[in-house]
Write a protein that holds these residues in place. Structure first.
Motif, PDB file in Angstrom:
ATOM      1  N   LEU A 192      39.232  18.188  80.903  1.00  0.00           N
ATOM      2  CA  LEU A 192      40.016  18.719  82.424  1.00  0.00           C
ATOM      3  C   LEU A 192      39.018  20.136  82.831  1.00  0.00           C
ATOM      4  CD1 LEU A 192      43.399  18.686  81.040  1.00  0.00           C
ATOM      5  CD2 LEU A 192      42.733  17.360  82.274  1.00  0.00           C
ATOM      6  N   ALA A 193      38.352  20.934  82.401  1.00  0.00           N
ATOM      7  CA  ALA A 193      37.739  21.697  82.230  1.00  0.00           C
ATOM      8  C   ALA A 193      36.784  21.650  83.128  1.00  0.00           C
ATOM      9  CB  ALA A 193      37.639  22.601  80.895  1.00  0.00           C
ATOM     10  N   ARG A 194      36.296  20.570  82.816  1.00  0.00           N
ATOM     11  CA  ARG A 194      34.522  20.097  83.382  1.00  0.00           C
ATOM     12  C   ARG A 194      35.045  19.765  84.779  1.00  0.00           C
ATOM     13  NH1 ARG A 194      32.678  18.562  78.275  1.00  0.00           N
ATOM     14  NH2 ARG A 194      33.862  16.757  78.704  1.00  0.00           N
ATOM     15  N   ARG A 195      35.823  18.583  84.850  1.00  0.00           N
ATOM     16  CA  ARG A 195      36.234  18.050  85.656  1.00  0.00           C
ATOM     17  C   ARG A 195      37.548  18.555  86.633  1.00  0.00           C
ATOM     18  NH1 ARG A 195      40.236  13.904  85.725  1.00  0.00           N
ATOM     19  NH2 ARG A 195      40.506  13.959  83.028  1.00  0.00           N
ATOM     20  N   ASN A 196      38.310  19.583  86.346  1.00  0.00           N
ATOM     21  CA  ASN A 196      38.611  20.517  87.754  1.00  0.00           C
ATOM     22  C   ASN A 196      38.251  22.106  87.779  1.00  0.00           C
ATOM     23  OD1 ASN A 196      40.924  18.617  88.217  1.00  0.00           O
ATOM     24  ND2 ASN A 196      40.766  18.669  85.836  1.00  0.00           N
ATOM     25  N   ASP A 197      36.673  22.231  87.522  1.00  0.00           N
ATOM     26  CA  ASP A 197      36.036  23.373  87.620  1.00  0.00           C
ATOM     27  C   ASP A 197      37.206  24.739  87.244  1.00  0.00           C
ATOM     28  OD1 ASP A 197      33.817  24.674  87.899  1.00  0.00           O
ATOM     29  OD2 ASP A 197      34.378  25.623  89.903  1.00  0.00           O
ATOM     30  N   LEU A 198      37.404  24.264  85.780  1.00  0.00           N
ATOM     31  CA  LEU A 198      38.251  25.348  85.153  1.00  0.00           C
ATOM     32  C   LEU A 198      37.079  26.477  84.286  1.00  0.00           C
ATOM     33  CD1 LEU A 198      41.119  23.573  84.019  1.00  0.00           C
ATOM     34  CD2 LEU A 198      41.305  24.310  86.523  1.00  0.00           C
ATOM     35  N   VAL A 199      37.501  27.360  83.425  1.00  0.00           N
ATOM     36  CA  VAL A 199      37.457  28.584  82.516  1.00  0.00           C
ATOM     37  C   VAL A 199      38.024  28.541  81.797  1.00  0.00           C
ATOM     38  CG1 VAL A 199      36.239  30.716  82.146  1.00  0.00           C
ATOM     39  CG2 VAL A 199      36.141  30.236  84.002  1.00  0.00           C
ATOM     40  N   VAL A 200      37.436  28.276  80.167  1.00  0.00           N
ATOM     41  CA  VAL A 200      38.558  28.030  79.557  1.00  0.00           C
ATOM     42  C   VAL A 200      37.748  29.681  78.636  1.00  0.00           C
ATOM     43  CG1 VAL A 200      38.379  26.750  77.070  1.00  0.00           C
ATOM     44  CG2 VAL A 200      38.556  25.569  78.785  1.00  0.00           C
ATOM     45  N   LEU A 201      39.106  30.386  78.058  1.00  0.00           N
ATOM     46  CA  LEU A 201      39.203  31.094  77.631  1.00  0.00           C
ATOM     47  C   LEU A 201      39.515  30.936  75.748  1.00  0.00           C
ATOM     48  CD1 LEU A 201      41.130  34.855  77.750  1.00  0.00           C
ATOM     49  CD2 LEU A 201      40.209  33.862  75.836  1.00  0.00           C
ATOM     50  N   SER A 202      38.685  30.999  75.224  1.00  0.00           N
ATOM     51  CA  SER A 202      38.525  30.452  73.584  1.00  0.00           C
ATOM     52  C   SER A 202      38.984  31.452  72.681  1.00  0.00           C
ATOM     53  CB  SER A 202      37.946  29.196  72.681  1.00  0.00           C
ATOM     54  OG  SER A 202      38.336  29.010  71.848  1.00  0.00           O
ATOM     55  N   SER A 217      35.528  24.370  64.741  1.00  0.00           N
ATOM     56  CA  SER A 217      34.625  24.025  65.845  1.00  0.00           C
ATOM     57  C   SER A 217      34.593  25.299  67.048  1.00  0.00           C
ATOM     58  CB  SER A 217      35.278  22.572  66.183  1.00  0.00           C
ATOM     59  OG  SER A 217      34.707  22.304  65.376  1.00  0.00           O
ATOM     60  N   PRO A 218      33.439  25.567  67.319  1.00  0.00           N
ATOM     61  CA  PRO A 218      33.898  26.606  68.946  1.00  0.00           C
ATOM     62  C   PRO A 218      34.382  25.310  70.134  1.00  0.00           C
ATOM     63  CG  PRO A 218      32.035  27.556  67.739  1.00  0.00           C
ATOM     64  CD  PRO A 218      32.156  26.271  66.802  1.00  0.00           C
ATOM     65  N   ILE A 219      34.532  25.765  70.959  1.00  0.00           N
ATOM     66  CA  ILE A 219      34.643  24.777  72.371  1.00  0.00           C
ATOM     67  C   ILE A 219      33.652  25.097  73.389  1.00  0.00           C
ATOM     68  CG2 ILE A 219      35.806  26.388  73.986  1.00  0.00           C
ATOM     69  CD1 ILE A 219      37.244  23.651  74.509  1.00  0.00           C
ATOM     70  N   ALA A 220      32.790  25.667  73.719  1.00  0.00           N
ATOM     71  CA  ALA A 220      31.574  26.165  73.650  1.00  0.00           C
ATOM     72  C   ALA A 220      30.400  25.165  73.342  1.00  0.00           C
ATOM     73  CB  ALA A 220      31.517  27.672  73.896  1.00  0.00           C
ATOM     74  N   LEU A 221      30.486  25.011  72.107  1.00  0.00           N
ATOM     75  CA  LEU A 221      29.095  23.649  71.785  1.00  0.00           C
ATOM     76  C   LEU A 221      29.035  23.092  72.230  1.00  0.00           C
ATOM     77  CD1 LEU A 221      28.751  25.348  68.082  1.00  0.00           C
ATOM     78  CD2 LEU A 221      27.754  26.429  70.182  1.00  0.00           C
ATOM     79  N   LEU A 222      30.500  22.443  73.086  1.00  0.00           N
ATOM     80  CA  LEU A 222      31.150  20.880  73.932  1.00  0.00           C
ATOM     81  C   LEU A 222      29.628  20.620  75.063  1.00  0.00           C
ATOM     82  CD1 LEU A 222      34.578  19.869  72.936  1.00  0.00           C
ATOM     83  CD2 LEU A 222      32.641  19.319  71.328  1.00  0.00           C
ATOM     84  N   PRO A 223      29.701  19.620  75.109  1.00  0.00           N
ATOM     85  CA  PRO A 223      28.592  19.653  76.957  1.00  0.00           C
ATOM     86  C   PRO A 223      29.394  19.794  77.605  1.00  0.00           C
ATOM     87  CG  PRO A 223      28.595  17.521  75.057  1.00  0.00           C
ATOM     88  CD  PRO A 223      29.528  18.590  75.261  1.00  0.00           C
ATOM     89  N   GLY A 224      28.477  21.033  78.560  1.00  0.00           N
ATOM     90  CA  GLY A 224      29.191  21.483  79.875  1.00  0.00           C
ATOM     91  C   GLY A 224      29.671  22.645  80.272  1.00  0.00           C
ATOM     92  N   ARG A 226      29.091  25.873  77.488  1.00  0.00           N
ATOM     93  CA  ARG A 226      28.333  26.852  77.622  1.00  0.00           C
ATOM     94  C   ARG A 226      29.234  27.668  78.810  1.00  0.00           C
ATOM     95  NH1 ARG A 226      25.217  28.748  74.214  1.00  0.00           N
ATOM     96  NH2 ARG A 226      24.160  30.999  74.889  1.00  0.00           N
ATOM     97  N   GLU A 227      28.252  26.979  79.953  1.00  0.00           N
ATOM     98  CA  GLU A 227      28.988  27.714  81.221  1.00  0.00           C
ATOM     99  C   GLU A 227      29.632  28.018  81.778  1.00  0.00           C
ATOM    100  OE1 GLU A 227      27.139  24.758  80.559  1.00  0.00           O
ATOM    101  OE2 GLU A 227      27.303  23.841  82.587  1.00  0.00           O
ATOM    102  N   ARG A 228      30.845  27.406  81.447  1.00  0.00           N
ATOM    103  CA  ARG A 228      32.627  27.644  81.268  1.00  0.00           C
ATOM    104  C   ARG A 228      33.733  28.529  80.768  1.00  0.00           C
ATOM    105  NH1 ARG A 228      34.130  24.603  84.766  1.00  0.00           N
ATOM    106  NH2 ARG A 228      32.662  23.347  85.591  1.00  0.00           N
ATOM    107  N   THR A 229      32.831  28.850  79.533  1.00  0.00           N
ATOM    108  CA  THR A 229      33.864  29.573  78.345  1.00  0.00           C
ATOM    109  C   THR A 229      33.313  30.615  78.259  1.00  0.00           C
ATOM    110  OG1 THR A 229      34.023  27.357  77.441  1.00  0.00           O
ATOM    111  CG2 THR A 229      34.529  28.488  75.644  1.00  0.00           C
ATOM    112  N   VAL A 230      34.862  31.508  77.778  1.00  0.00           N
ATOM    113  CA  VAL A 230      34.852  32.481  77.495  1.00  0.00           C
ATOM    114  C   VAL A 230      35.359  32.867  75.940  1.00  0.00           C
ATOM    115  CG1 VAL A 230      35.457  35.834  77.791  1.00  0.00           C
ATOM    116  CG2 VAL A 230      34.585  33.614  79.968  1.00  0.00           C
ATOM    117  N   THR A 231      34.372  32.922  74.815  1.00  0.00           N
ATOM    118  CA  THR A 231      34.893  32.816  73.643  1.00  0.00           C
ATOM    119  C   THR A 231      35.498  34.249  73.076  1.00  0.00           C
ATOM    120  OG1 THR A 231      33.281  30.920  73.341  1.00  0.00           O
ATOM    121  CG2 THR A 231      34.433  32.384  71.517  1.00  0.00           C
TER     122      THR A 231
END
Ligand code: PMP
Ligand code: GLN
Length: 388
Positions: A192-202, A217-224, A226-231
């Motif tokens: 959802l984040a990739r398709r809708n250009d969202l930032v994820v705060l984890s 499992s950190p979500i930041a490690l999933l493809p695409g 890293r550049e939209r997650t703030v952990t």
């Protein structure tokens, strides 16, 4: 007439403060607010004292001492393969709380929407309100078939995304439920984040406290992602130092620059003397942290067993500080009333799970109570005896 700004009007005193005050007033066992009643590793405490005594008493650098940023980056890399440049991708904050507020203030425009998973930690709603944005809660559902007792409503999550959504906030292991987000959950959120250009705060403050052999499992490690997650994480929970208010945000240089912009005007810098002590512990006290996790798992089991024997319907708990117990078997329909009535009269404090919800469709949470097991075994046994 109140002069409080309207966007903060909806927030009462935090439930944690209210229930801890009640615990003190009634001399009750406090299984409410999540703070440990034992100290962290002695070498870390000694290092903080040494820092004060040897002159580490002025402003640290804005992003935090290099030694702590390096220790955080090394720990993430060795624990999960999450590689971070300590100079540009790690920001030390005043607890995870400041990392959350600074991230929301820096990355969410007024009027846009932020999705949270309900029940949710109270600081998310406050940060969203401070940013002048809208909170959109999506439910975690009680699900006895799920490994952790809860499951994310993937359809509701998809339906909650609109053209004005800018961020999804997730928390795993989850406060208050103890749910650990599975691969399927993380992939759905990432998609959802990739398709809708969202930032994820984890929010991963309980990252070291997963039980029964589970792995974080950190979500930041999933493809695409890293550049939209703030952990976001914190030293509070893995080192028994909730009062040291030392946390961190981790992301790309661009997003960390943005979060730093907000952070510098919230607190300017973090607390100085504790930072080298936390760095010391992250490097040298890994065995202590692993022992803490094993201890916490035993305390979880002890508390769950006691609550079960007292007659609660106890839910599964895969990680974190808390276990949820359904008080329906006692005829309870409103846990908020129960927590300030019968439960505290028995001498035990818990937190009604409804305090972590604001949407109109959170009725299934009403009879649930959150109990903290980050306490000495003796205290947990005392609570169980009072409830028996
Ligand atoms: N996130 C969650 C899910 C928490 O439970 C807490 C409470 N400790 C925090 C953030 C805040 O962490 P800190 O004390 O480091 O500000
Ligand atoms: N995180 C802890 C809890 O959920 C305490 C946080 C607080 O008191 N604000 O109980």
């Amino acid at each position: 007439m109140s002069r409080l700004v309207s966007r903060l009007d909806q927030f009462p005193e935090t439930i944690f403060a209210t229930m801890t005050n009640l615990a003190v007033e009634k001399d009750a066992v406090n299984l409410g607010q999540g703070f440990p009643d034992e100290d962290g590793p002695q070498s870390m405490l000694d290092e903080a004292v040494r820092q004060i005594r040897t002159g580490n008493n002025q402003y640290p650098p804005g992003r935090g001492f290099a030694g702590l940023r390096a220790a955080v980056a090394t720990d993430r890399n060795e624990s999960y393969g999450h590689s971070l440049d300590p100079d540009t991708e790690v920001l030390i904050t005043v607890g995870a709380t400041e990392a959350i507020s600074a991230t929301v203030l820096a990355l969410v425009e007024p009027g846009s929407e932020v999705i949270v998973i309900e029940p949710y930690y109270d600081a998310y709603a406050a940060a969203v309100a401070l940013a002048g944005a809208e909170l959109v809660p999506v439910p975690l559902i009680l699900d006895s078939a799920s490994d952790s007792g809860w499951s994310l409503d993937h359809d509701a999550l998809g339906a909650a995304v609109s053209s004005t959504t800018s961020m999804i906030i997730i928390n795993t292991p989850h406060n208050p439920t103890g749910h650990v987000f599975g691969d399927q959950d993380l992939e759905t959120i990432a998609d959802l984040a990739r398709r809708n250009d969202l930032v994820v705060l984890s929010d991963e403050v309980y990252e070291k406290l997963l039980y029964d052999g589970r792995r974080h499992s950190p979500i930041a490690l999933l493809p695409g992602m890293r550049e939209r997650t703030v952990t976001v994480s914190s030293a509070a929970k893995c080192l028994n130092i909730t009062g040291w208010k030392t946390g961190w945000a981790m992301s790309t240089p661009e997003l960390i620059d943005a979060v730093t912009k907000a952070k510098q005007f919230l607190t300017f810098v973090g607390v100085g003397h504790v930072q080298p002590a936390v760095a010391h512990a992250l490097v040298n006290e890994r065995a202590w942290i692993a022992d803490l996790r094993d201890d916490m798992q035993r305390r979880r089991d002890l508390l769950m067993d006691g609550l079960d024997r007292a007659g609660f319907d106890v839910k599964a708990c895969a990680g974190g500080y808390f276990v949820i117990a359904d008080a329906t078997p006692f005829g309870v329909t409103d846990a908020a009333e129960f927590c300030t009535g019968d439960l505290i009269d028995r001498g035990v404090v818990g937190i009604p799970v409804s305090a972590f919800a604001t949407s109109g469709n959170a009725g299934h949470l009403e009879p649930l109570v959150r109990f903290a097991f980050c306490k000495r075994e003796e205290l947990i046994r005392d609570a169980i005896a009072r409830l028996a």
